[in-house]
Design an enzyme around this catalytic site. Structure first.
Site, PDB file in Angstrom:
ATOM      1  N   SER A 124     -14.739 -64.525  11.356  1.00 39.13           N
ATOM      2  CA  SER A 124     -14.613 -63.070  11.386  1.00 39.13           C
ATOM      3  C   SER A 124     -15.378 -62.474  12.548  1.00 39.13           C
ATOM      4  O   SER A 124     -16.425 -62.989  12.942  1.00 39.13           O
ATOM      5  CB  SER A 124     -15.165 -62.496  10.073  1.00 39.13           C
ATOM      6  N   TYR A 148     -22.411 -61.850   3.916  1.00 38.07           N
ATOM      7  CA  TYR A 148     -21.023 -62.343   4.079  1.00 38.07           C
ATOM      8  C   TYR A 148     -20.848 -62.884   5.495  1.00 38.07           C
ATOM      9  O   TYR A 148     -20.406 -64.020   5.686  1.00 38.07           O
ATOM     10  CB  TYR A 148     -20.012 -61.220   3.812  1.00 38.07           C
ATOM     11  N   LYS A 152     -20.137 -66.874   7.241  1.00 36.73           N
ATOM     12  CA  LYS A 152     -19.134 -67.252   8.252  1.00 36.73           C
ATOM     13  C   LYS A 152     -19.821 -67.922   9.444  1.00 36.73           C
ATOM     14  O   LYS A 152     -19.379 -68.945   9.960  1.00 36.73           O
ATOM     15  CB  LYS A 152     -18.355 -66.017   8.720  1.00 36.73           C
TER      16      LYS A 152
HETATM   17  C1  WQD Z   1     -12.837 -49.715   9.338  1.00 34.95           C
HETATM   18  C2  WQD Z   1     -13.274 -48.306   9.695  1.00 34.95           C
HETATM   19  C3  WQD Z   1     -15.070 -47.480   8.342  1.00 34.95           C
HETATM   20  C4  WQD Z   1     -12.842 -47.284   4.571  1.00 34.95           C
HETATM   21  C5  WQD Z   1     -14.549 -55.096   7.578  1.00 34.95           C
HETATM   22  C6  WQD Z   1     -15.538 -56.196   7.425  1.00 34.95           C
HETATM   23  C7  WQD Z   1     -15.172 -57.361   8.304  1.00 34.95           C
HETATM   24  C8  WQD Z   1     -13.723 -57.755   8.090  1.00 34.95           C
HETATM   25  C9  WQD Z   1     -12.802 -56.579   8.263  1.00 34.95           C
HETATM   26  C10 WQD Z   1     -13.661 -59.640   6.623  1.00 34.95           C
HETATM   27  C11 WQD Z   1     -14.790 -48.151   9.672  1.00 34.95           C
HETATM   28  C12 WQD Z   1     -13.804 -46.645   8.130  1.00 34.95           C
HETATM   29  C13 WQD Z   1     -13.179 -47.505   5.900  1.00 34.95           C
HETATM   30  C14 WQD Z   1     -12.807 -45.953   4.067  1.00 34.95           C
HETATM   31  C15 WQD Z   1     -13.431 -45.134   6.238  1.00 34.95           C
HETATM   32  N1  WQD Z   1     -13.556 -58.308   6.798  1.00 34.95           N
HETATM   33  N2  WQD Z   1     -13.471 -46.443   6.707  1.00 34.95           N
HETATM   34  N3  WQD Z   1     -13.105 -44.927   4.920  1.00 34.95           N
HETATM   35  O1  WQD Z   1     -15.822 -52.412   8.425  1.00 34.95           O
HETATM   36  O2  WQD Z   1     -14.424 -52.752  10.543  1.00 34.95           O
HETATM   37  O3  WQD Z   1     -14.606 -54.607   8.872  1.00 34.95           O
HETATM   38  O4  WQD Z   1     -13.231 -55.554   7.339  1.00 34.95           O
HETATM   39  O5  WQD Z   1     -13.807 -60.478   7.452  1.00 34.95           O
HETATM   40  O6  WQD Z   1     -16.012 -58.440   7.966  1.00 34.95           O
HETATM   41  O7  WQD Z   1     -16.803 -55.715   7.854  1.00 34.95           O
HETATM   42  O8  WQD Z   1     -13.277 -52.573   8.324  1.00 34.95           O
HETATM   43  O9  WQD Z   1     -11.594 -51.308   7.087  1.00 34.95           O
HETATM   44  O10 WQD Z   1     -13.940 -51.467   6.110  1.00 34.95           O
HETATM   45  O11 WQD Z   1     -13.520 -50.055   8.115  1.00 34.95           O
HETATM   46  O12 WQD Z   1     -13.702 -44.183   6.983  1.00 34.95           O
HETATM   47  O13 WQD Z   1     -12.501 -45.694   2.863  1.00 34.95           O
HETATM   48  O14 WQD Z   1     -12.762 -47.409   8.717  1.00 34.95           O
HETATM   49  O15 WQD Z   1     -16.196 -46.629   8.394  1.00 34.95           O
HETATM   50  O16 WQD Z   1     -15.154 -47.268  10.699  1.00 34.95           O
HETATM   51  P1  WQD Z   1     -14.626 -52.998   9.094  1.00 34.95           P
HETATM   52  P2  WQD Z   1     -13.059 -51.357   7.311  1.00 34.95           P
END
Ligand code: WQD
Length: 337
Positions: A124, A148, A152
């Site tokens: 990841s 997490y 990885k």
């Molecule tokens: C994306 C953006 C949030 C939800 C995560 C894990 C990473 C990988 C992919 C496993 C951010 C914003 C999100 C919401 C929001 N997973 N957001 N409201 O954090 O980039 O990565 O998923 O491997 O390990 O960390 O993805 O989709 O959670 O967030 O505003 O209800 O959307 O703040 O900016 P992220 P995400």
């Protein structure tokens, strides 16, 4: 070849099983169904016309993993199975270290005993941590900032040491960015259990009426529209990246790392607008406090996957949202009947 896919009933796993079958491979799936449904495999079979062999097995049960390999003639393994919620890993680190590390160690020990040494690992972008400049490049020092992500990173280290010690291993470490979208049929897709942690499945559940509104975690970042930038990648492109990596390592010993991303960042509001276009109506949202641990922006340098694998993303954020919405609209409760 006959490919074992761990976590093959999950979101990325099921799409990869389909791509493998379409590429002519036979597939065996191991999954403990803790965060997914076997229904996904029934639908994959409907789409490919081929049945994958399924074993409801937990990787922490080494004897059960051994049973799957015995006499199966497995040629290679793609390893998705693992717990993957960053927030939960902070609250329950022991569960994450035990499940992700012991499960993986059992798997590679059984592979070694059966002379199966072609391995594609689902890593990841989170391993890059918070100190690397963007775009992220594979040779950068890694340092995850949550349990997490550390599982990885530690699995990458285990596999790297194994490859250094024993040149018979053929290992690909694939660092995903933000997987989104679904197979264009709308028959398979992302089906998170409980409240979605990730952006697009949450937006999709608002659009289909399961959630009241999207909370945008922070609108005051130092980015063009104040919301965070991420590298979104269509799950179909991601699945193809696994087939390309499998083909590459099938013929080459060693340990190889590739980013699987588009090389571009999109903001939360840009993704929201794109999803509204797919749905054809506005989606309610509110800008709220930042989420702890979020970085303002990151995306991939995708050059090495293109150079080595001839692979790059082909689908746009609009296509990701169209495909994600078609899945959610046709399956408002996911795979639950
Ligand atoms: C994306 C953006 C949030 C939800 C995560 C894990 C990473 C990988 C992919 C496993 C951010 C914003 C999100 C919401 C929001 N997973 N957001 N409201 O954090 O980039 O990565 O998923 O491997 O390990 O960390 O993805 O989709 O959670 O967030 O505003 O209800 O959307 O703040 O900016 P992220 P995400």
């Amino acid at each position: 070849m006959k490919i074992l896919v761990t976590g093959g009933t999950g979101y990325i796993g099921s799409h990869t099983v389909l791509s493998l079958q379409e590429a002519g491979h036979d597939v065996v799936v191991i999954d403990n169904l803790v965060n997914s449904s076997e229904e996904s495999l029934r639908r994959v079979a409907e789409l490919s016309g081929k049945e994958a062999e399924f074993h409801n097995v937990d990787l922490v049960d080494e004897a059960a993993v051994e049973q799957v390999f015995a006499g199966a003639g497995i040629d290679a393994v793609i390893h998705f199975a693992g717990l993957k919620a960053v927030g939960e890993s902070v609250r329950e680190p022991l569960k994450y270290y035990y499940n992700n590390l012991v499960g993986t160690l059992n798997l590679i020990r059984v592979m070694d005993r059966h002379d199966v040494r072609s391995f594609v690992f689902s890593s990841s972008a989170t391993v890059y941590g918070e100190h690397n400049p963007i775009p992220y490049v594979e040779k950068m020092e890694i340092g995850a900032n949550n349990p997490y992500g550390r599982t990885k990173e530690q699995i990458e280290d285990i596999l790297s040491d194994l490859g250094d010690a024993d040149p018979r291993w053929h290992i690909a470490l694939l660092r995903y960015f933000n997987p989104v979208g679904a197979h264009p049929s709308g028959r398979i897709g992302e089906d998170p259990q409980g409240i979605p942690n990730n952006l697009v499945p949450f937006i999709a559940q608002v659009a289909v009426g399961r959630r009241e509104k999207l909370m945008v975690f922070g609108g005051d970042y130092d980015t063009p529209d104040g919301t965070c930038l991420r590298d979104y990648i269509h799950v179909e492109d991601l699945a193809e990246g696994h087939v390309a990596a499998l083909n590459y390592v099938a013929g080459r010993a060693g340990v190889f790392r590739w980013n699987l991303g588009s090389g571009r960042g999109s903001s939360v509001l840009e993704v929201l607008r794109s999803f509204e276009k797919a749905v054809g109506e506005p989606i309610p949202y509110e800008i709220t406090e930042r989420r702890a641990g979020d970085l303002p922006a990151f995306w991939a340098d995708a050059a090495s996957a293109l150079a080595d694998l001839g692979w790059s993303t082909t689908k746009t954020v609009d296509q990701m949202c169209e495909d994600h919405w078609r899945w959610q609209k046709n399956n408002p409760q996911g795979y639950a009947s």
